[in-house]
Structures are given as structure tokens and as C-alpha cells.
Write a protein that holds these residues in place. Structure first.
Motif, PDB file in Angstrom:
ATOM      1  N   GLY A   1       0.804  -1.215   0.000  1.00  0.00           N
ATOM      2  CA  GLY A   1       0.000   0.000   0.000  1.00  0.00           C
ATOM      3  C   GLY A   1       0.835   1.262   0.000  1.00  0.00           C
ATOM      4  O   GLY A   1       1.855   1.363  -0.639  1.00  0.00           O
ATOM      5  N   GLY A   2       0.403   2.233   0.781  1.00  0.00           N
ATOM      6  CA  GLY A   2       1.100   3.516   0.870  1.00  0.00           C
ATOM      7  C   GLY A   2       0.126   4.683   0.707  1.00  0.00           C
ATOM      8  O   GLY A   2      -0.431   5.166   1.682  1.00  0.00           O
ATOM      9  N   PRO A   3      -0.073   5.130  -0.568  1.00  0.00           N
ATOM     10  CA  PRO A   3       0.583   4.616  -1.773  1.00  0.00           C
ATOM     11  C   PRO A   3       2.057   5.009  -1.826  1.00  0.00           C
ATOM     12  O   PRO A   3       2.449   6.030  -1.264  1.00  0.00           O
ATOM     13  CB  PRO A   3      -0.189   5.294  -2.904  1.00  0.00           C
TER      14      PRO A   3
ATOM     15  N   SER B   1      -3.896  -2.451   2.597  1.00  0.00           N
ATOM     16  CA  SER B   1      -3.941  -1.002   2.765  1.00  0.00           C
ATOM     17  C   SER B   1      -4.362  -0.308   1.467  1.00  0.00           C
ATOM     18  O   SER B   1      -5.441  -0.578   0.949  1.00  0.00           O
ATOM     19  CB  SER B   1      -2.580  -0.509   3.261  1.00  0.00           C
ATOM     20  N   TYR B   2      -3.511   0.552   0.899  1.00  0.00           N
ATOM     21  CA  TYR B   2      -3.876   1.269  -0.323  1.00  0.00           C
ATOM     22  C   TYR B   2      -3.997   0.335  -1.526  1.00  0.00           C
ATOM     23  O   TYR B   2      -4.508   0.738  -2.575  1.00  0.00           O
ATOM     24  CB  TYR B   2      -2.858   2.374  -0.612  1.00  0.00           C
ATOM     25  N   ALA B   3      -3.565  -0.900  -1.384  1.00  0.00           N
ATOM     26  CA  ALA B   3      -3.830  -1.887  -2.435  1.00  0.00           C
ATOM     27  C   ALA B   3      -5.329  -2.113  -2.582  1.00  0.00           C
ATOM     28  O   ALA B   3      -5.778  -2.689  -3.573  1.00  0.00           O
ATOM     29  CB  ALA B   3      -3.127  -3.208  -2.122  1.00  0.00           C
ATOM     30  N   GLY B   4      -6.113  -1.648  -1.603  1.00  0.00           N
ATOM     31  CA  GLY B   4      -7.562  -1.645  -1.729  1.00  0.00           C
ATOM     32  C   GLY B   4      -8.040  -0.717  -2.834  1.00  0.00           C
ATOM     33  O   GLY B   4      -9.184  -0.808  -3.280  1.00  0.00           O
ATOM     34  N   HIS B   5      -7.175   0.200  -3.272  1.00  0.00           N
ATOM     35  CA  HIS B   5      -7.438   0.992  -4.478  1.00  0.00           C
ATOM     36  C   HIS B   5      -6.894   0.268  -5.709  1.00  0.00           C
ATOM     37  O   HIS B   5      -7.573   0.168  -6.732  1.00  0.00           O
ATOM     38  CB  HIS B   5      -6.764   2.366  -4.368  1.00  0.00           C
ATOM     39  N   TYR B   6      -5.643  -0.207  -5.603  1.00  0.00           N
ATOM     40  CA  TYR B   6      -4.997  -0.825  -6.762  1.00  0.00           C
ATOM     41  C   TYR B   6      -5.755  -2.051  -7.274  1.00  0.00           C
ATOM     42  O   TYR B   6      -6.021  -2.186  -8.467  1.00  0.00           O
ATOM     43  CB  TYR B   6      -3.578  -1.285  -6.410  1.00  0.00           C
TER      44      TYR B   6
ATOM     45  N   GLN C   1      19.109   4.268  -5.169  1.00  0.00           N
ATOM     46  CA  GLN C   1      18.750   3.896  -3.811  1.00  0.00           C
ATOM     47  C   GLN C   1      17.350   3.298  -3.745  1.00  0.00           C
ATOM     48  O   GLN C   1      16.434   3.740  -4.428  1.00  0.00           O
ATOM     49  CB  GLN C   1      18.826   5.139  -2.917  1.00  0.00           C
ATOM     50  N   TRP C   2      17.214   2.278  -2.908  1.00  0.00           N
ATOM     51  CA  TRP C   2      15.896   1.688  -2.664  1.00  0.00           C
ATOM     52  C   TRP C   2      15.050   2.667  -1.856  1.00  0.00           C
ATOM     53  O   TRP C   2      15.512   3.251  -0.880  1.00  0.00           O
ATOM     54  CB  TRP C   2      16.058   0.377  -1.898  1.00  0.00           C
ATOM     55  N   VAL C   3      13.801   2.866  -2.286  1.00  0.00           N
ATOM     56  CA  VAL C   3      12.900   3.794  -1.604  1.00  0.00           C
ATOM     57  C   VAL C   3      11.782   2.985  -0.967  1.00  0.00           C
ATOM     58  O   VAL C   3      10.907   2.462  -1.660  1.00  0.00           O
ATOM     59  CB  VAL C   3      12.315   4.831  -2.590  1.00  0.00           C
ATOM     60  N   GLY C   4      11.825   2.860   0.356  1.00  0.00           N
ATOM     61  CA  GLY C   4      10.827   2.055   1.055  1.00  0.00           C
ATOM     62  C   GLY C   4       9.428   2.601   0.895  1.00  0.00           C
ATOM     63  O   GLY C   4       8.511   1.895   0.475  1.00  0.00           O
ATOM     64  N   CYS C   5       9.234   3.870   1.242  1.00  0.00           N
ATOM     65  CA  CYS C   5       7.962   4.565   1.033  1.00  0.00           C
ATOM     66  C   CYS C   5       8.272   5.944   0.466  1.00  0.00           C
ATOM     67  O   CYS C   5       8.957   6.741   1.114  1.00  0.00           O
ATOM     68  CB  CYS C   5       7.175   4.693   2.333  1.00  0.00           C
ATOM     69  N   ASN C   6       7.778   6.214  -0.720  1.00  0.00           N
ATOM     70  CA  ASN C   6       8.116   7.436  -1.438  1.00  0.00           C
ATOM     71  C   ASN C   6       6.997   8.463  -1.276  1.00  0.00           C
ATOM     72  O   ASN C   6       5.877   8.260  -1.757  1.00  0.00           O
ATOM     73  CB  ASN C   6       8.336   7.122  -2.921  1.00  0.00           C
ATOM     74  N   SER C   7       7.302   9.569  -0.598  1.00  0.00           N
ATOM     75  CA  SER C   7       6.293  10.604  -0.350  1.00  0.00           C
ATOM     76  C   SER C   7       5.853  11.286  -1.642  1.00  0.00           C
ATOM     77  O   SER C   7       4.722  11.778  -1.738  1.00  0.00           O
ATOM     78  CB  SER C   7       6.833  11.643   0.634  1.00  0.00           C
ATOM     79  N   ALA C   8       6.729  11.310  -2.654  1.00  0.00           N
ATOM     80  CA  ALA C   8       6.359  11.920  -3.936  1.00  0.00           C
ATOM     81  C   ALA C   8       5.261  11.111  -4.622  1.00  0.00           C
ATOM     82  O   ALA C   8       4.328  11.673  -5.205  1.00  0.00           O
ATOM     83  CB  ALA C   8       7.583  12.028  -4.843  1.00  0.00           C
TER      84      ALA C   8
ATOM     85  N   HIS D   1       3.144   9.197  -3.025  1.00  0.00           N
ATOM     86  CA  HIS D   1       1.975   9.402  -2.165  1.00  0.00           C
ATOM     87  C   HIS D   1       1.263  10.711  -2.529  1.00  0.00           C
ATOM     88  O   HIS D   1       0.036  10.743  -2.692  1.00  0.00           O
ATOM     89  CB  HIS D   1       2.428   9.433  -0.704  1.00  0.00           C
ATOM     90  N   PHE D   2       2.039  11.771  -2.675  1.00  0.00           N
ATOM     91  CA  PHE D   2       1.464  13.084  -2.990  1.00  0.00           C
ATOM     92  C   PHE D   2       0.803  13.081  -4.365  1.00  0.00           C
ATOM     93  O   PHE D   2      -0.266  13.666  -4.559  1.00  0.00           O
ATOM     94  CB  PHE D   2       2.554  14.155  -2.928  1.00  0.00           C
ATOM     95  N   ALA D   3       1.438  12.411  -5.335  1.00  0.00           N
ATOM     96  CA  ALA D   3       0.911  12.396  -6.703  1.00  0.00           C
ATOM     97  C   ALA D   3      -0.478  11.770  -6.778  1.00  0.00           C
ATOM     98  O   ALA D   3      -1.288  12.122  -7.637  1.00  0.00           O
ATOM     99  CB  ALA D   3       1.874  11.647  -7.623  1.00  0.00           C
ATOM    100  N   LEU D   4      -0.773  10.844  -5.862  1.00  0.00           N
ATOM    101  CA  LEU D   4      -2.054  10.130  -5.899  1.00  0.00           C
ATOM    102  C   LEU D   4      -3.055  10.644  -4.862  1.00  0.00           C
ATOM    103  O   LEU D   4      -4.082  10.007  -4.620  1.00  0.00           O
ATOM    104  CB  LEU D   4      -1.810   8.631  -5.688  1.00  0.00           C
ATOM    105  N   THR D   5      -2.767  11.805  -4.273  1.00  0.00           N
ATOM    106  CA  THR D   5      -3.607  12.342  -3.197  1.00  0.00           C
ATOM    107  C   THR D   5      -5.067  12.491  -3.604  1.00  0.00           C
ATOM    108  O   THR D   5      -5.979  12.135  -2.848  1.00  0.00           O
ATOM    109  CB  THR D   5      -3.066  13.708  -2.732  1.00  0.00           C
ATOM    110  N   LEU D   6      -5.315  13.000  -4.795  1.00  0.00           N
ATOM    111  CA  LEU D   6      -6.691  13.272  -5.216  1.00  0.00           C
ATOM    112  C   LEU D   6      -7.502  11.996  -5.433  1.00  0.00           C
ATOM    113  O   LEU D   6      -8.729  12.046  -5.505  1.00  0.00           O
ATOM    114  CB  LEU D   6      -6.696  14.122  -6.492  1.00  0.00           C
ATOM    115  N   ASN D   7      -6.826  10.852  -5.551  1.00  0.00           N
ATOM    116  CA  ASN D   7      -7.544   9.591  -5.725  1.00  0.00           C
ATOM    117  C   ASN D   7      -7.999   8.992  -4.395  1.00  0.00           C
ATOM    118  O   ASN D   7      -8.771   8.030  -4.381  1.00  0.00           O
ATOM    119  CB  ASN D   7      -6.654   8.563  -6.440  1.00  0.00           C
TER     120      ASN D   7
END
Length: 460
Positions: A67-69, A167-172, A307-314, A316-322
Motif C-alpha cells: 500500500g502507501g501509496p 492497505s492502499y492496495a484496496g485501491h490498486y 537507492q531503494w525507496v521504502g515509502c516514497n512521499s512523492a 503518495h502526494f501524486a495520488l492524493t486526489l484519488n
């Protein structure tokens, strides 16, 4: 152009159907494949596939989505349902241990852990314009990934595929299920989906925060009435299609329960625990050290990438409106067509709590909505002897035909972490039967079987 690409891909897949057995690399006592698949001319998605410990050439394929997203599926792989768990001890400066997981889902299936959307885990975006903002972009990427994967690994053509995540995979997952249902690709055999503590339909899940909080004594009655008022306004703004305003109202009502959003009154992923670390509540578990290490990156042939990104805030922000959208509606056609759907929820999670899961599954419109809602939660797993607690039941289940809702006792947001044995048996039964049977159902089935056997003996 799209039609030409699909036709060419289909011809290529058909030509490769008869390829030989799967081959992978050793990971201690397991075999895995790590690779990148192109989703467009520039961007790729990373995955790790652990082959089944049982029968990799015939067992189904489970695709796990975190999830996350924006959170990497390596979290699920190394802390939940993968073949090994990673533990970290700062006092050993630092010592990172990998522990064999007896309840790994690759005991009965091939499990693919996918880093998506772009910007997640090892799936690096080409540039800042590569981030995905819309449902269509996410859907296009996943479908392109699946076509590319089946082209490169044709052993999985027509193999039963299960989409699973939390989690957010409930959207995916509903979104990708809808896409696969629309495409009707003969080489993609979607056999079922499983969503754990998913964020699916905010209209019903937001008010459930109040229900759950009151039941678990996280708020008193006066505060509950205030929260109820705020959630009613939140739902009204959703109906008026003002997503940003509704989000502000919903979150403000939620804060009455949580208190300080940086250090909430409790761990939002498990109300039995305190939140000792900012925002996410969980501290360093060593996963980042392990995944970033040269040994692991060399093993997965990923040393040349960033670098490996565990949780990427960018991401997350890009999908905020969804976030405010209802994705449950995307399951309607698939449910009506008979696709097995499992919705499971650990009952100690707050952020995607089981009361919210119960609410949206009951509100979901499909051909057998009334039949499903007429069922009551019943014990599941009566004969289990759980290692993690002294209960003999794993939880309560409600099922009608191909739709199942499962409340799991004493588990937080990450069910396979808290109740690995229950999660293992749950997924194994779901793949075998397409649903979960309650204790009552099992007893009825056993009685029917005994009755049929008795009649057969009498006829002989």
C-alpha cells in the motif's frame, strides 16, 4: 496502434507457451527471479518472484501489492508473507538476520512482489514527470507489466493468477481487476483477489473510525457525538464531489480520536501498541540496511541502480486526489461474473479497521448483495491450535458464493506479521475453494458428505 501491439504480443506469447521449466537463482533454500519489465519506452517496474516450495510448474501465481501509496512490496516480502523475515539488532552493530518463514505463501504458490507505482522500491522513475497521477496511468502500467512478464516468462500463461495486497492496495486491486476484466486477454487467468485491511470506499470507511473508536474505548460518548457530526459533513462533501474539502473534514474528525498527528494517542496500525516513532509509529527494523546492502543488491543484480525507496512521499502526494474515490464499485462486474473475492481485516488495526471493511462490503451493490448481507459472522478455524495465542478460532467469516469477508482476531494492519498461521491457512483455503467456510459450513458439508456416503452404501 494499441491493437497492433496487443496482437503482436499475443502471437509472441503463443509461440513461447511450450518453453521449459522455470529457472531462478538460489536464496538460501528458496529459488527466486528478480527482474525489470518495461511499462513504456523509458520506464520499468521491478519485481522479485519466489518460486513455490511445492510445485512451481503448476502452482498458481500470487501477485502481492503493497500500500502507501508508494511503499515497496519488499516490506511484505521480508516482514509478512515471504520466505524469510529480516530482523535487526542495533546492539550487534548492526547484525541483520534472515529467518526462515514456515508460513510463507510460497509454500503453496509462486509469489511475485511488485514495486509499483513508479518511484516505489527499486522501480525508479526516469524523471519527475514519470510519476503517475491518474487511475488510467496506474492501470496502463500494471497491464503493460503483466503482458511483459508473461512474454518473458511464458510458463505462467493461463496459470491461475491471484492479486493480493493490503492497505492502499484496496485501491490498486479493484482498479486492476476491472482492467483485466475489460481486456479479456486469453493468456491472463485471473482466478481471485484478496485485500487485507484495505482502503477501498472512504464514504463508508471514514464514519467507521467513530464506530471502532467507541467500541474499543478510544473515545468517550461526548467526543463520539462530535466525531459523528464531523463525519456526516465529510460524507456530504463527498456527495457534492469536493474531495479536498471532504478530506479536510474527515481528517479533522479523525484527529479527535488520534490527538497529535505526529505522535498519536496509540499506534494507528495496532491499537494495542504505543506509537513510539513519528508518523509511521514503527522504528528501524533493519530492512533498509539489508536491502541497500551490497550482498543483497548483487544477488538481485541491482547494483547499477539507485537507492531503494521504502515509502516514497512523492508517489503518495501524486495520488492524493484519488484517496477519496470509491474503488469498491470496480468489483461489481467481476463479482457478478463469479470471480472469488476475499476481504480480510485484522481487528486491532485502526487506520483501515474491520468495521470499515464490514461497512463497505455490505454497501457494495452486486447481484447477491441481499444474500450476502443476510449472512452473519461465524467462527472460522475451530480446529486451529494457534502458536501466537490461546484461541482455537482464527476469526469470524461471512461468505456468500464467491464473496467473503473475514475478521481476523488479534491482528493489526499487517495480518501475516501478527497472525502468520491464520493468514497462511486463510490464503491456502481461499485458493483451494474460492471462499472461506465457517465452522458451521464445514459441519454442514461434513454432514452432507456422511449422508451421501450412507445412501451410497444402502444402494449397494
Amino acid at each position: 496502434m494499441k491493437a497492433i501491439i496487443l496482437i503482436a504480443t499475443t502471437i509472441l506469447l503463443g509461440a513461447q507457451l511450450a518453453q521449459s521449466k522455470l529457472e531462478g537463482k538460489p536464496f538460501i533454500n528458496d529459488t527466486f527471479i528478480s527482474d525489470y519489465i518495461n511499462v513504456d519506452s523509458k520506464d520499468q517496474l521491478f519485481f522479485m518472484l519466489f518460486l513455490s516450495r511445492n510445485n512451481p510448474d503448476k502452482d498458481p501465481l500470487v501477485i502481492w501489492l503493497q500500500g502507501g501509496p508508494g511503499c515497496s512490496s519488499e516490506f511484505g516480502m521480508f516482514t509478512e508473507n515471504g520466505p524469510y523475515t529480516v530482523k535487526f539488532d542495533r546492539l550487534k552493530n548492526p547484525s541483520i538476520e534472515t529467518t526462515y518463514n514456515n508460513y510463507s505463501w510460497n509454500n503453496f504458490s509462486n509469489v511475485l512482489y511488485l514495486d509499483q507505482p513508479l518511484g516505489t522500491g527499486f522501480s525508479y522513475p526516469t524523471n519527475e514527470f514519470s510519476y503517475r497521477f491518474t487511475e488510467r496511468q496506474l492501470s496502463d502500467d500494471f497491464y503493460a507489466f503483466l503482458l511483459g512478464f508473461l512474454e518473458k516468462y511464458p510458463d505462467f500463461n493461463n496459470r491461475p493468477i491471484y492479486l493480493a495486497g493490503e492497505s492502499y492496495a484496496g485501491h490498486y486491486i479493484p482498479l486492476f481487476t476491472k482492467r483485466l476484466y475489460e481486456e479479456q486477454n486469453p493468456y491472463i487467468n485471473l482466478a481471485g483477489i484478496a485485500i487485507g485491511n484495505g482502503w477501498v470506499d472512504p464514504f463508508y470507511q471514514y464514519p467507521a473510525y467513530n464506530t471502532f473508536a467507541l467500541e474499543n474505548k478510544l473515545v468517550n460518548k461526548p467526543k463520539s457525538l462530535l466525531i459523528e457530526f464531523g463525519m456526516n459533513l465529510c460524507q456530504f462533501m463527498m456527495l457534492m464531489e469536493f474531495p479536498l474539502v471532504s478530506a479536510l473534514m474527515c481528517d479533522a474528525s479523525q484527529m479527535i480520536i488520534l490527538g497529535n498527528p505526529i505522535y498519536p494517542n496509540f499506534n494507528i496500525y495496532d491499537i494495542r501498541e504505543e506509537c513510539n516513532f513519528p508518523s509511521m509509529c514503527y522504528g528501524e527494523d533493519g530492512l533498509e540496511f539489508y536491502v541497500q546492502g551490497k550482498k543483497f543488491r548483487s544477488m538481485v543484480n541491482n547494483t547499477k541502480h539507485g537507492q531503494w525507496v521504502g515509502c516514497n512521499s512523492a508517489v503518495h502526494f501524486a495520488l492524493t486526489l484519488n484517496n477519496q474515490n470509491n474503488y469498491g464499485v470496480y468489483l461489481k462486474n467481476s463479482l457478478n461474473a463469479g470471480l472469488p473475492v476475499l476481504i480480510y481485516s485484522g481487528d486491532k488495526d485502526f487506520i483501515c479497521n474491520w468495521r470499515g471493511g464490514e461497512a463497505w462490503t455490505q454497501a457494495l451493490t452486486w447481484d447477491h448483495q441481499d444474500d450476502f448481507n443476510s449472512k452473519h459472522l461465524s467462527d472460522w478455524g475451530q480446529n486451529l491450535k494457534l502458536e501466537s495465542n490461546n484461541k482455537t478460532q482464527g476469526g469470524q467469516v461471512k461468505s456468500y458464493e464467491n464473496f467473503t469477508f473475514f475478521r481476523i482476531y488479534d491482528a493489526g494492519h499487517m495480518v501475516p506479521t501478527d497472525q502468520p498461521e491464520v493468514a497462511f491457512n486463510m490464503m491456502k483455503e481461499f485458493i483451494a475453494k474460492g471462499k472461506l467456510d465457517s465452522v458451521i459450513d464445514n459441519q454442514a458439508n461434513q454432514s452432507l458428505k456422511s449422508s451421501v456416503n450412507s445412501e451410497s452404501i444402502m444402494l449397494q
